[in-house]
Design an enzyme around this catalytic site. Structure first.
Site, short mmCIF file in Angstrom:
data_model
loop_
_atom_site.label_atom_id
_atom_site.label_comp_id
_atom_site.label_asym_id
_atom_site.label_seq_id
_atom_site.Cartn_x
_atom_site.Cartn_y
_atom_site.Cartn_z
N VAL A 133 0.84 -1.11 0.12
CA VAL A 133 0.09 -0.26 0.19
C VAL A 133 1.00 1.15 -0.12
O VAL A 133 2.07 0.68 0.49
CB VAL A 133 -1.31 0.05 1.67
CG1 VAL A 133 -1.94 1.34 1.36
CG2 VAL A 133 -1.96 -1.16 1.13
N CYS A 134 0.61 2.62 -1.20
CA CYS A 134 1.08 3.69 -0.59
C CYS A 134 2.95 3.77 -1.33
O CYS A 134 2.67 2.35 -2.44
CB CYS A 134 1.22 4.03 0.69
SG CYS A 134 1.57 6.07 1.29
N THR A 135 3.87 4.20 -0.88
CA THR A 135 5.03 4.16 -1.30
C THR A 135 5.51 2.94 -0.56
O THR A 135 6.77 2.32 -1.00
CB THR A 135 5.80 5.23 -0.60
OG1 THR A 135 5.61 5.00 0.87
CG2 THR A 135 5.00 6.67 -1.07
#
Length: 261
Positions: A133-135
Site C-alpha cells: 500500500v502507498c509508497t
C-alpha cells in the site's frame, strides 16, 4: 472476551444474518487453513497503511505476523509504536502474503538498507501474494519484485516505479498475477478487501466490508490530483519535494542494481 474472539463472534453472527432464508451459517464456505500474512513494520511507516488492511485480515482470522528488522518497537508517523511479533531472522518462510505498508521517509530508508531489501526480496520470491500500500511499492520495486509487473503507489511517487521495471497503472488497486499494489493510505482498505476476496471468496469480503461499514463519503472532492486541481497538487509536491527527490535517487540506484535499462 478478547478482541480476536469478539471479532470472530461478530463476523460469524454477521455472516449468519446475511445468509438467504433457510440457509445455515455452517454452510458458509471457509478456507481450509488460515492464510499466513507477513506484514513488514519499520520506523516511519504510516500507521493507517498498516491498520487498514490489518483490520480486514484480523476479521478474516488470518495468521498475522508483524515482521521487523528486530523485535524492538518501531515508531509510526503518528507517534504510536508497533511491536513486531517476529524479526527478520525468525520470520516464517513460504508466506501466503507478504505485505509492505508505506511512509515516504521510512520507505526511502528501507530502499537504501541492504538488509531490508534482501529480506523483502527473499520472502517475496516464495510468497503466494506480494503486496503493498502507498509508497510500500517502492520497497517492492527496489527488491526487484515489480520488474515486469503492472503496479501503482501513492500518486506523488508512482511515476518512479518504471525506474525499477514496473508499468504504472493509475488505479486505486492494481492486480497483476500475484502482485497486488494499492495507492495512498486509505486505499489500504480497498486493497485488504480485494485480497480477502482472493484468499476466501467475494461474499466473505463483502460481508467484512459491511461489518466495518466501509462506505466512504468524503466531505471534499480532494482525494486525488485530478479532483483537487493543479494548484493544491503543486503545493503538496513542493512540500514533499525533498523526500520525493530522495526517493527518485533510491529508485534509480535500485534500478541500476536490478538491471533495469
Amino acid at each position: 472476551m478478547d478482541r480476536r474472539v469478539f471479532n470472530t463472534s461478530l463476523l460469524a453472527g454477521s455472516l449468519a444474518g446475511l445468509l438467504l432464508p433457510g440457509a445455515r451459517a455452517a454452510e458458509t464456505p471457509r478456507p481450509a487453513a488460515k492464510p499466513v500474512i507477513g506484514l513488514l513494520v519499520y520506523p516511519g511507516m504510516i500507521l493507517l497503511d498498516l491498520t487498514g488492511p490489518l483490520t480486514v485480515f484480523n476479521i478474516m482470522q488470518a495468521d498475522i505476523h508483524l515482521i521487523g528488522a528486530s523485535m524492538a518497537p518501531v515508531m509510526t508517523d503518528v507517534g504510536i509504536p508497533v511491536t513486531p511479533t517476529h524479526s527478520f531472522e525468525t520470520a516464517a518462510t513460504g508466506l501466503d502474503v507478504l505485505f509492505v505498508p508505506g511512509g515516504l521517509k521510512g520507505t526511502v530508508d528501507g530502499m537504501n538498507d541492504p538488509r531490508t531489501i534482501d529480506f523483502v526480496a527473499r520472502r517475496g520470491e516464495t510468497a503466494r501474494f506480494v503486496t503493498s500500500v502507498c509508497t510500500g511499492a517502492l520497497l517492492l520495486g527496489a527488491a526487484g519484485l515489480l520488474k515486469g509487473y503492472k503496479a501503482t503507489s501513492h500518486w506523488y511517487v508512482r511515476d518512479l516505479l518504471p525506474l525499477m521495471g514496473a508499468t504504472v497503472i493509475a488505479d486505486r488497486v492494481v492486480s497483476d498475477r500475484n502482485r497486488i499494489t494499492a495507492g495512498g493510505v486509505t486505499a489500504g482498505i480497498d486493497f485488504g478487501l480485494a485480497l480477502a476476496a482472493q484468499l476466501t471468496d467475494e461474499d466473505t469480503a463483502r460481508r467484512i466490508q459491511l461489518l466495518i461499514e466501509y462506505d466512504p463519503q468524503p466531505p471534499f472532492a480532494a482525494g486525488s490530483p485530478e479532483r483537487v486541481g493543479p494548484e493544491a497538487t503543486q503545493a503538496v509536491l513542493t512540500q514533499r519535494g525533498p523526500l520525493i527527490r530522495l526517493a527518485e535517487q533510491a529508485a534509480r540506484a535500485a534500478g541500476a542494481r536490478i538491471g533495469v535499462p
